[in-house]
Design an enzyme around this catalytic site. Structure first.
Site, PDB file in Angstrom:
ATOM      1  N   GLY A 120      -1.033  -5.277   8.819  1.00  0.00           N
ATOM      2  CA  GLY A 120      -2.337  -5.425   8.163  1.00  0.00           C
ATOM      3  C   GLY A 120      -2.250  -6.258   6.897  1.00  0.00           C
ATOM      4  O   GLY A 120      -3.086  -7.152   6.657  1.00  0.00           O
ATOM      5  N   CYS A 123       3.338  -2.721   3.970  1.00  0.00           N
ATOM      6  CA  CYS A 123       2.409  -1.638   4.272  1.00  0.00           C
ATOM      7  C   CYS A 123       3.123  -0.778   5.317  1.00  0.00           C
ATOM      8  O   CYS A 123       4.353  -0.866   5.436  1.00  0.00           O
ATOM      9  CB  CYS A 123       1.048  -2.166   4.741  1.00  0.00           C
ATOM     10  SG  CYS A 123       1.039  -3.102   6.274  1.00  0.00           S
ATOM     11  N   ARG A 153      12.393 -30.952  12.440  1.00  0.00           N
ATOM     12  CA  ARG A 153      11.331 -30.632  13.407  1.00  0.00           C
ATOM     13  C   ARG A 153      10.469 -29.471  12.915  1.00  0.00           C
ATOM     14  O   ARG A 153       9.274 -29.401  13.216  1.00  0.00           O
ATOM     15  CB  ARG A 153      11.922 -30.327  14.787  1.00  0.00           C
ATOM     16  CG  ARG A 153      12.727 -29.040  14.871  1.00  0.00           C
ATOM     17  CD  ARG A 153      13.418 -28.892  16.232  1.00  0.00           C
ATOM     18  NE  ARG A 153      14.046 -27.588  16.404  1.00  0.00           N
ATOM     19  CZ  ARG A 153      15.209 -27.235  15.873  1.00  0.00           C
ATOM     20  NH1 ARG A 153      15.886 -28.089  15.122  1.00  0.00           N
ATOM     21  NH2 ARG A 153      15.722 -26.030  16.101  1.00  0.00           N
ATOM     22  N   HIS A 154      11.082 -28.571  12.117  1.00  0.00           N
ATOM     23  CA  HIS A 154      10.306 -27.430  11.614  1.00  0.00           C
ATOM     24  C   HIS A 154       9.256 -27.883  10.599  1.00  0.00           C
ATOM     25  O   HIS A 154       8.178 -27.300  10.520  1.00  0.00           O
ATOM     26  CB  HIS A 154      11.238 -26.400  10.973  1.00  0.00           C
ATOM     27  CG  HIS A 154      12.324 -25.951  11.904  1.00  0.00           C
ATOM     28  ND1 HIS A 154      12.059 -25.325  13.105  1.00  0.00           N
ATOM     29  CD2 HIS A 154      13.681 -26.070  11.829  1.00  0.00           C
ATOM     30  CE1 HIS A 154      13.203 -25.079  13.727  1.00  0.00           C
ATOM     31  NE2 HIS A 154      14.207 -25.528  12.975  1.00  0.00           N
ATOM     32  N   THR A 200       3.170  -0.931   8.611  1.00  0.00           N
ATOM     33  CA  THR A 200       3.795  -1.764   9.650  1.00  0.00           C
ATOM     34  C   THR A 200       4.134  -3.168   9.169  1.00  0.00           C
ATOM     35  O   THR A 200       4.863  -3.889   9.853  1.00  0.00           O
ATOM     36  CB  THR A 200       2.823  -1.932  10.833  1.00  0.00           C
ATOM     37  OG1 THR A 200       1.616  -2.521  10.320  1.00  0.00           O
ATOM     38  CG2 THR A 200       2.505  -0.594  11.496  1.00  0.00           C
ATOM     39  N   GLY A 201       3.535  -3.581   8.069  1.00  0.00           N
ATOM     40  CA  GLY A 201       3.632  -4.981   7.622  1.00  0.00           C
ATOM     41  C   GLY A 201       2.547  -5.848   8.244  1.00  0.00           C
ATOM     42  O   GLY A 201       2.330  -6.992   7.819  1.00  0.00           O
ATOM     43  N   ASP A 237       0.863  -1.179   0.000  1.00  0.00           N
ATOM     44  CA  ASP A 237       0.000   0.000   0.000  1.00  0.00           C
ATOM     45  C   ASP A 237       0.900   1.229   0.000  1.00  0.00           C
ATOM     46  O   ASP A 237       2.125   1.133  -0.174  1.00  0.00           O
ATOM     47  CB  ASP A 237      -1.007  -0.045   1.169  1.00  0.00           C
ATOM     48  CG  ASP A 237      -0.383   0.292   2.526  1.00  0.00           C
ATOM     49  OD1 ASP A 237       0.859   0.465   2.610  1.00  0.00           O
ATOM     50  OD2 ASP A 237      -1.134   0.371   3.517  1.00  0.00           O
TER      51      ASP A 237
HETATM   52  C1  RB5 Z   1      -2.149   2.823   6.432  1.00  0.00           C
HETATM   53  O1  RB5 Z   1      -2.204   4.082   7.026  1.00  0.00           O
HETATM   54  C2  RB5 Z   1      -1.688   1.797   7.441  1.00  0.00           C
HETATM   55  O2  RB5 Z   1      -2.741   1.511   8.314  1.00  0.00           O
HETATM   56  C3  RB5 Z   1      -1.221   0.542   6.737  1.00  0.00           C
HETATM   57  O3  RB5 Z   1      -0.181   0.852   5.878  1.00  0.00           O
HETATM   58  C4  RB5 Z   1      -0.694  -0.571   7.616  1.00  0.00           C
HETATM   59  O4  RB5 Z   1       0.256  -0.110   8.521  1.00  0.00           O
HETATM   60  C5  RB5 Z   1      -1.701  -1.428   8.247  1.00  0.00           C
HETATM   61  O5  RB5 Z   1      -1.407  -2.417   8.941  1.00  0.00           O
END
Ligand code: RB5
Length: 149
Positions: free
Chosen positions: A70, A65, A132-133, A67-68, A8
């Site tokens: 979502g 995104c 094991r993995h 944070t990675g 995103d």
């Molecule tokens: C978008 O603002 C933000 O929510 C998205 O990039 C992400 O961090 C969601 O997990």
């Protein structure tokens, strides 16, 4: 090796740096967007890349995104996907070695483009440990088989 990549607006800077690295490696890449900094919805891109991996059109996927988080949650709703959010080279390496993750997710507001490239390189260059993995990953697949249609 074919890789599907998507992000995103929060991951767009990382995506370009990672694309440069994948191109250097001569890897075939499908860039599923987004393509500029306009605000978009991360589940759309997580789903697109996850479907490419789940269907076999891509061997692996890379998602970004803010944070990675979502985008990884969205991707993990697709059967056959094991997407892990990573924050450093150690977690990226373990994501391959222990979890056999077929998609890696990164946060554009968490890691620098330079670190993101190092993480993707570690993930691509680290083989699955098996043993094991493999048994543990098989248990993840069993959960999928129990709960997915
Ligand atoms: C978008 O603002 C933000 O929510 C998205 O990039 C992400 O961090 C969601 O997990």
């Amino acid at each position: 090796m074919k890789i599907a990549i998507g992000c995103d607006h929060g991951g767009i800077v990382l995506k370009q740096a990672i694309l440069d690295e994948l191109n250097k490696r001569g890897i075939e890449v499908t860039d599923m967007g987004c393509y500029d900094g306009q605000s978009v919805d991360y589940p759309d891109y997580g789903k697109a890349v996850a479907e490419a991996v789940s269907s076999g059109k891509a061997d692996k996927g890379i998602l970004m995104c803010g944070t990675g988080i979502g985008i990884s949650i969205a991707a993990n709703k697709v059967k056959g996907v094991r997407c892990g959010v990573c924050h450093d080279v150690f977690t990226a390496t373990m994501c391959a070695e222990h979890n056999n993750a077929n998609i890696i997710a990164l946060g554009g507001r968490v890691v620098s483009p330079e670190l993101a490239v190092k993480m993707v390189s570690a993930w691509l260059d680290t083989p699955f440990g098996g043993g094991r993995h493999a048994g543990r990953v098989a248990k993840i697949t069993a959960i999928e088989d129990e709960y997915f249609k």
